[in-house]
Scaffold this motif. Structure first.
Motif, mmCIF file in Angstrom:
data_model
loop_
_atom_site.group_PDB
_atom_site.id
_atom_site.type_symbol
_atom_site.label_atom_id
_atom_site.label_comp_id
_atom_site.label_asym_id
_atom_site.label_seq_id
_atom_site.Cartn_x
_atom_site.Cartn_y
_atom_site.Cartn_z
ATOM 1 N N ILE A 49 0.875 -1.168 0.000
ATOM 2 C CA ILE A 49 0.000 0.000 0.000
ATOM 3 C C ILE A 49 0.911 1.216 0.000
ATOM 4 C CG2 ILE A 49 -1.726 1.307 1.286
ATOM 5 C CD1 ILE A 49 -2.615 -1.372 2.536
ATOM 6 N N ARG A 50 0.772 2.084 -0.987
ATOM 7 C CA ARG A 50 1.618 3.267 -1.089
ATOM 8 C C ARG A 50 1.050 4.379 -0.227
ATOM 9 N NH1 ARG A 50 2.327 -1.106 -4.509
ATOM 10 N NH2 ARG A 50 4.308 -0.861 -5.673
ATOM 11 N N GLU A 51 1.910 4.946 0.634
ATOM 12 C CA GLU A 51 1.514 6.053 1.520
ATOM 13 C C GLU A 51 2.556 7.153 1.400
ATOM 14 O OE1 GLU A 51 1.334 4.012 5.261
ATOM 15 O OE2 GLU A 51 -0.787 3.512 5.006
ATOM 16 N N ASN A 54 6.412 6.419 1.730
ATOM 17 C CA ASN A 54 6.492 5.153 2.456
ATOM 18 C C ASN A 54 5.551 4.117 1.856
ATOM 19 O OD1 ASN A 54 7.342 7.357 4.492
ATOM 20 N ND2 ASN A 54 8.007 5.456 5.453
ATOM 21 N N ARG A 56 3.689 0.078 2.896
ATOM 22 C CA ARG A 56 3.498 -0.977 3.888
ATOM 23 C C ARG A 56 2.818 -2.164 3.200
ATOM 24 N NH1 ARG A 56 -1.790 -0.856 6.101
ATOM 25 N NH2 ARG A 56 -2.939 1.042 5.557
#
Length: 301
Positions: A49-51, A54, A56
């Motif tokens: 999951i792109r944030e 960052n 995760r």
């Protein structure tokens, strides 16, 4: 699916940042991003999951990471095994060593083994015998020095090198010191300094006490042989330990006595996997162990 994709994936998963992963692997960030995109396309699902900057792991990404790490570990082991076959005198032996095992003769044996094979490196894995069996089942180790030696097990086979008696250790002023041999029933009111649950010695003590009609009083439970001996010398309680444990670091204020119960004898030897062959370096150690203890106990007899 390529190995480099798996390596890139694991590094990003560990760092949760593509740029940091790229820096650590000394490759371009775009190369990592492209390879992970190709990996996700092949799997048909997103692993991250792109944030912002960052990332995760997704739920399926966590599952894939667990298996991906196993793949890399197995490949490293495979490379290690090939190197051992090419040069068994320069390999790495992963040796299990059961907690509660007397180390006096083992130290002597290992010193001689290192003199004979100076370029072989040994990594030790210590734990209870059930733990070491699991390590063998997983492939983390292939040989373990244990007491007692496991028999009739689906995963491992055992080779007994020798047997040793277990003796009662008493403070020197204990009233039972005048007895030539001690019966388990005489220990009904005693406080035991012993190993924690799960250890063979602890299980043997509890079984013998129950057969004699009483529950042993446990004053201390641990894993360290020298600590147990020291606590007996301090008067905390009495202990039952293997005979070889009294050949080193024995406090002066204690006495040993034999036990009349025949169950207080244990086997000492090694366990190895039933379904796979030992590597050449491990065979060197295995044969050395057999020869060493054969010579030692023929000499003692």
């Amino acid at each position: 699916m390529e190995l480099r994709q798996i390596i890139y994936f694991i590094e990003v998963a560990k760092r949760e940042h593509v740029t940091k992963a790229a820096e650590n692997l000394h490759v371009a960030q775009s190369a990592i991003s492209r390879q992970i995109s190709l990996l996700e396309a092949e799997l048909g699902t997103s692993l991250f999951i792109r944030e912002g900057r960052n990332v995760r792991l997704t739920h399926i990404g966590k599952i894939f990471l667990e298996h991906a790490e196993r793949v890399v570990i197995e490949l490293d082991k495979a490379k290690e095994k090939v190197e051992e076959y090419l040069n068994p005198e320069a390999g790495i032996i992963h040796l299990g060593f059961s907690t509660g095992l007397s180390v006096s003769t083992f130290s002597m044996m290992f010193s001689q083994f290192r003199e004979n094979h100076p370029n072989l490196h040994v990594h030790f894995h210590q734990g209870t015998t059930p733990y070491l069996i699991k390590q063998i089942e997983r492939g983390d180790i292939d040989i373990a020095f244990v007491a007692p030696v496991t028999s009739d097990h689906p995963v491992v086979k055992g080779d007994i090198f020798f047997t040793e008696k277990m003796l009662v250790l008493l403070p020197e002023n204990h009233y039972l010191c005048s007895e030539p041999v001690i019966r388990i029933g005489q220990l009904k009111e005693e406080r035991f300094v012993t190993f924690r649950s799960g250890f063979f010695i602890r299980e043997t003590i509890e079984k013998a006490c129950h057969q004699s009609g009483f529950q042993p009083i446990i004053a201390f439970e641990g894993e360290d042989m020298d600590t147990i001996k020291g606590l007996v010398a301090a008067g905390v309680g009495i202990a039952i330990l293997p005979e070889l444990a009294f050949s080193y670091n024995l406090p002066k204020d204690v006495r040993t006595k034999e036990i009349s119960d025949p169950s207080f004898v244990r086997s000492v030897g090694v366990i190895t996997p039933k379904k796979r062959e030992l590597a050449p370096s491990e065979k060197l150690l295995y044969q050395f162990l057999k020869s060493f203890y054969d010579r030692l106990y023929r000499f003692q007899m």
